[in-house]
Design an enzyme around this catalytic site. Structure first.
Site, mmCIF file in Angstrom:
data_model
loop_
_atom_site.group_PDB
_atom_site.id
_atom_site.type_symbol
_atom_site.label_atom_id
_atom_site.label_comp_id
_atom_site.label_asym_id
_atom_site.label_seq_id
_atom_site.Cartn_x
_atom_site.Cartn_y
_atom_site.Cartn_z
ATOM 1 C CG ASP A 67 -71.494 -4.638 13.209
ATOM 2 O OD1 ASP A 67 -70.720 -5.288 12.484
ATOM 3 O OD2 ASP A 67 -71.414 -4.617 14.440
ATOM 4 C CG ASN A 136 -70.444 -1.220 25.605
ATOM 5 O OD1 ASN A 136 -70.504 -2.228 24.888
ATOM 6 N ND2 ASN A 136 -70.702 -0.001 25.134
ATOM 7 C CG HIS A 138 -71.206 -3.267 21.658
ATOM 8 N ND1 HIS A 138 -70.311 -2.243 21.836
ATOM 9 C CD2 HIS A 138 -70.614 -4.115 20.776
ATOM 10 C CE1 HIS A 138 -69.243 -2.472 21.094
ATOM 11 N NE2 HIS A 138 -69.396 -3.607 20.446
ATOM 12 C CD GLU A 143 -72.117 1.039 21.518
ATOM 13 O OE1 GLU A 143 -71.947 0.190 22.421
ATOM 14 O OE2 GLU A 143 -71.175 1.684 21.018
HETATM 15 C C1 GLP Z 1 -67.037 -4.313 17.624
HETATM 16 C C2 GLP Z 1 -68.127 -5.001 16.765
HETATM 17 C C3 GLP Z 1 -68.787 -6.110 17.509
HETATM 18 C C4 GLP Z 1 -67.716 -6.862 18.269
HETATM 19 C C5 GLP Z 1 -67.168 -6.007 19.370
HETATM 20 C C6 GLP Z 1 -65.958 -6.592 20.055
HETATM 21 O O1 GLP Z 1 -67.140 -2.964 17.718
HETATM 22 N N1 GLP Z 1 -69.138 -4.156 16.214
HETATM 23 O O2 GLP Z 1 -69.509 -6.934 16.608
HETATM 24 O O3 GLP Z 1 -68.250 -8.027 18.841
HETATM 25 O O4 GLP Z 1 -66.967 -4.695 18.965
HETATM 26 O O5 GLP Z 1 -64.839 -6.507 19.278
HETATM 27 P P1 GLP Z 1 -63.550 -7.378 19.547
HETATM 28 O O6 GLP Z 1 -63.950 -8.779 19.202
HETATM 29 O O7 GLP Z 1 -62.495 -6.841 18.626
HETATM 30 O O8 GLP Z 1 -63.225 -7.237 20.966
#
Ligand code: GLP
Length: 241
Positions: A67, A136, A138, A143
């Protein structure tokens, strides 16, 4: 689904890196689906260390990232393009021409998403998809919603995700409102999925991932149907299971 319980983030990173290292060793021109965020950072550090010890060769590896934020230049220090160079690509012998990230600056969202889907297809699909998980539930930036996503698409970030990610920006207003993400379908089509989860703020999502009903309101739950999904989670992330 195979669950590997680990004590903490350090062990999680070492275990995940070994699984990726095995993939690269067995198939030197493999296609890795890569993720950003704090969850995979330690894994990338371990992969860099293995490369520096002469144990890994990334020269033929191809990558597709999950992404990218809409509206951030690749030079912006919070863009995922920047993150990948800073945390991994600049430290290993990968050919940058073999690395791919959705273009968050392309003014035509539909064309960009179609280009990215065609690219994944042209690479022969993803051998190993590394995933973090949002609080959440995702995956990528897919989402919670009414349906699982098919194909790369531009999505509006939920308020809770923008809130969770604001720690990386000067203020909430600076957090982009939209992102482009590969779809749940593309993640499910990866031949192997490796999800890493660390910390108590992921506990509810991990519960939904491992034992909740399969529902688009908890996007990660679809991974229960994946034929080769490995979850590496630490004690805190497993505290609600
Ligand atoms: C982000 C990314 C995800 C990631 C998630 C958790 O927004 N788009 O790919 O897995 O949120 O992030 P973190 O690993 O910093 O908790």
């Amino acid at each position: 689904m195979r669950l590997i319980r680990v004590k903490d983030y350090e062990e999680l990173s070492a275990v995940a890196a070994r699984i990726i290292a095995a993939q690269v060793t067995l198939k030197p021109d493999c296609v890795l689906g890569l993720a950003t965020g704090s969850s995979p950072e330690g894994t990338y550090k371990q992969l860099i260390a293995a490369y520096e010890r002469g144990e890994l060769d990334f020269s033929q590896v191809r990558t597709v990232n999950l992404d990218e934020y809409v509206g951030l230049e690749p030079t912006h220090d919070q863009s995922y393009a920047y993150f990948m160079r800073d945390r991994l690509f600049d430290h290993i012998n990968i050919d940058l021409k073999n690395t791919n990230i959705p273009d968050g600056m392309n003014p035509d969202p539909a064309a960009e998403c179609a280009r990215y889907d065609a690219l994944i297809h042209s690479l022969g699909g993803i051998d190993l998809q590394l995933l973090g998980i949002g609080p959440n539930g995702h995956i990528g930036f897919n989402e919670p919603g009414e349906a699982f996503s098919l194909g790369t698409q531009q999505i509006e970030l939920t308020a809770s995700t923008r809130e969770a990610n604001k720690r990386f920006f000067a203020s909430l207003d600076d957090v982009p409102t939209h992102a482009r993400t590969t779809g749940t379908r593309e993640i499910m089509q990866a031949r192997r999925v490796l999800l890493v989860a660390s910390g108590a703020n992921k506990a509810q999502a991990v519960k939904g991932l491992l034992s909740g009903p399969v529902t688009p309101h908890m996007p990660c739950s679809i991974l229960q149907y994946h034929p080769d999904c490995i979850v590496v989670a630490d004690e805190a992330a497993l505290s609600a299971v």
